[in-house]
Enzyme design. Structure first.
Site, mmCIF file in Angstrom:
data_model
loop_
_atom_site.group_PDB
_atom_site.id
_atom_site.type_symbol
_atom_site.label_atom_id
_atom_site.label_comp_id
_atom_site.label_asym_id
_atom_site.label_seq_id
_atom_site.Cartn_x
_atom_site.Cartn_y
_atom_site.Cartn_z
ATOM 1 N N SER A 59 -39.501 108.369 -114.001
ATOM 2 C CA SER A 59 -39.404 107.513 -112.419
ATOM 3 C C SER A 59 -39.969 105.368 -113.098
ATOM 4 O O SER A 59 -40.330 104.838 -111.859
ATOM 5 C CB SER A 59 -40.912 107.258 -111.403
ATOM 6 O OG SER A 59 -41.075 108.303 -110.963
ATOM 7 N N SER B 280 -38.822 106.881 -108.627
ATOM 8 C CA SER B 280 -39.557 106.717 -107.848
ATOM 9 C C SER B 280 -40.228 105.104 -108.413
ATOM 10 O O SER B 280 -40.824 104.563 -106.512
ATOM 11 C CB SER B 280 -40.800 107.414 -107.754
ATOM 12 O OG SER B 280 -41.892 107.436 -108.685
ATOM 13 N N LYS C 285 -47.100 98.832 -108.107
ATOM 14 C CA LYS C 285 -47.082 100.196 -107.190
ATOM 15 C C LYS C 285 -47.878 100.581 -106.676
ATOM 16 O O LYS C 285 -49.191 100.669 -106.568
ATOM 17 C CB LYS C 285 -46.674 100.961 -108.336
ATOM 18 C CG LYS C 285 -45.554 102.520 -107.539
ATOM 19 C CD LYS C 285 -44.794 103.145 -108.558
ATOM 20 C CE LYS C 285 -44.422 104.414 -108.238
ATOM 21 N NZ LYS C 285 -44.173 105.738 -109.142
#
Length: 490
Positions: A180, A156, A81
């Site tokens: 997330s 996210s 990420k």
């Protein structure tokens, strides 16, 4: 790239590499080709580490040829990420304000992955600064759900979840501040784990809310997630909040034995706002686990109803403090102006997106004089009550079973103009972060072709218990064989 290789579990891919059936360079090239084929439609990545990945692969191939010791993740490509630091590679947090930031160091989790033989293949998309539930708040582009390109992958960490679901990478890392990892994993039909707060070092994670953030793995199988956590977990002197506890063998509990395990089903997680089909999926799974010998009972977590408002006070207050560093002076975007105060204001106006600005303003208000006691301090007291609820539940139960999300993946644009509706999509996951607990989501069914996940929550440091029950769900459902209807174009 052959589709079968794209969806080969990481553990099997590792064994094939060790046996000499495939080289690390062939693995990397195959996944880079897969990314090239599907990325124009999924858009899971913000950048690729092609040169670094090929160098790592060639070094692994040389080590194997020389019969040198190989790590437990040797040959496995991993996506990271883009709020985690990879040395000399962009770390944007999907924000214009960090568009040209190149970290001078690796995050602890990145270093540990490479020490285990994993290959960093690219950086994945996210909601800006990890603030969002759909990966539509990225400053660069939204990511699509591989199961239905008109729908969101969740957020996210939507880029990481979508990349694993689309077969672009076998495993990935994300961060989880209020769901997330778990929410996008559920939307995309993969496994996602949020570890105990402090079980994994946050050094090199660009902060959103420091008392809530935790790094964790995505995988197509429960074992793949366990192997990834095994590599990244453990104390770190560079993170004062990491827990100084020995890391157990996470891969040793896949026995299929859950007879006598006490599983609670909190009634608050099956009430208003939960789609009937999602509720039925959880209830059906509770029945299946009881058939396997588990003791499944209804329970109550009464302070769950306050988790959403309390979370959005604590998280935004911490975000307001953490994001004050982006001032146009030290690093990141800098908008020129004659006065320093104008430069700071214009930099933040141009560099931050709408959702980030909204949360900074909410957090600043909650911390301001005259409102601190009424809002932020009260939210901290509610956080204690939420933690107490869980403590009481775990005195009776080994773990808890809940939905991961109130609905399957929603359509792109559906909730963008209604922040409260967007925030509600994390209603089943927020309390776990407030209490610092570990939780895992596994696919449990499909509704109109879209994956639906169930969540298991355990006491602190009981990740191996989560893997044990999640592995049983995997055997019941058989989700590793699922393939999204994603047409591959040469």
């Amino acid at each position: 790239m052959p589709e079968e290789l794209a969806f080969t579990p990481a553990s099997e891919l590792h064994q094939r590499f060790l046996r000499g059936e495939i080289s690390a360079r062939e693995i990397v090239d195959a996944y880079l080709e897969r990314i090239k084929q599907v990325e124009p439609r999924v858009k899971a990545f913000l950048s690729l580490c092609e040169d670094r990945a090929r160098r790592q692969a060639e070094e692994l191939d040389r080590s194997r040829s020389a019969k040198e010791p190989l790590g437990p993740l040797a040959g496995i490509p991993v996506a990271i990420k883009d709020n985690l630091c990879v040395k000399n590679h962009p770390a944007t947090c999907a924000s214009k304000i960090l568009a040209n930031f190149y970290p001078p160091y690796d995050a602890t989790v990145v270093r540990r992955l490479e020490e285990a033989g994993a290959i960093i293949i690219g950086k994945t998309n996210l909601d800006e600064f990890a603030m969002g539930s759909s990966t539509e708040n990225s400053a660069f582009h939204p990511t699509a759900n591989p199961w239905d390109l008109s729908r969101v992958p969740g957020g996210s960490s939507g880029g990481s979840a979508a990349a694993v679901a689309a077969g672009e990478v076998p495993v990935a890392l994300g961060s989880d501040t209020g769901g997330s990892i778990r929410q996008p994993a559920a939307f995309c039909g993969v496994v996602g784990l949020k570890p105990t707060y402090g079980r994994v070092s946050r050094y090199g994670l660009i902060a959103f809310a420091s008392s809530l953030d935790q790094i964790g793995p995505f995988g197509r199988t429960v074992e793949d997630c366990a192997r990834l956590l095994q590599a990244i977990a453990g104390p770190d002197p560079q993170d004062s909040t990491s827990i100084p506890e020995k890391v157990p063998d996470y891969c040793g509990g896949f026995t299929g034995e859950i007879k006598g395990m006490r599983i609670g089903v909190p009634r608050e997680y099956l009430g208003e706002g939960i789609a009937p089909e999602v509720r039925e999926t959880v209830q059906a799974m509770a029945h299946r686990l009881a058939e396997q010998g588990a003791q499944v009972e209804e329970t109550s977590l009464p302070y769950t109803r306050y988790a959403l408002p309390a979370y959005y006070l604590v998280a935004t207050a911490e975000a307001s403090s953490n994001l004050a560093r982006y001032d146009g002076v030290r690093y990141g975007l800098r908008v020129k102006a004659k006065e320093a105060k104008d430069a700071m204001a214009w930099t933040r106006k141009e560099g931050f997106g709408t959702e980030v600005k909204r949360r900074i303003m909410l957090g600043t208000y909650a911390l301001s004089a005259g409102y601190y006691e009424a809002y932020y301090l009260k939210a901290l007291k509610v956080r204690t009550l939420i933690k107490r609820d869980f403590d009481q539940a775990f005195a009776r139960f080994d773990c808890l079973l809940t939905p991961t999300t109130p609905t399957p993946a929603f359509r792109q644009g559906e909730k963008l103009k209604d922040p409260l509706a967007m925030y509600f999509t994390d209603i089943c996951t927020l309390a776990v972060n407030m209490a610092g607990l570990p939780a895992i989501t596994v696919p449990a069914g499909r509704i109109e072709g879209l994956p639906v996940g169930v969540q298991f929550i355990a006491p602190p440091l009981m990740e191996e218990r989560l893997f044990r029950v999640a592995w049983v769900v995997e055997q019941i459902v058989g989700f590793p064989s699922w393939r999204p209807p994603l047409e591959v174009r040469a």
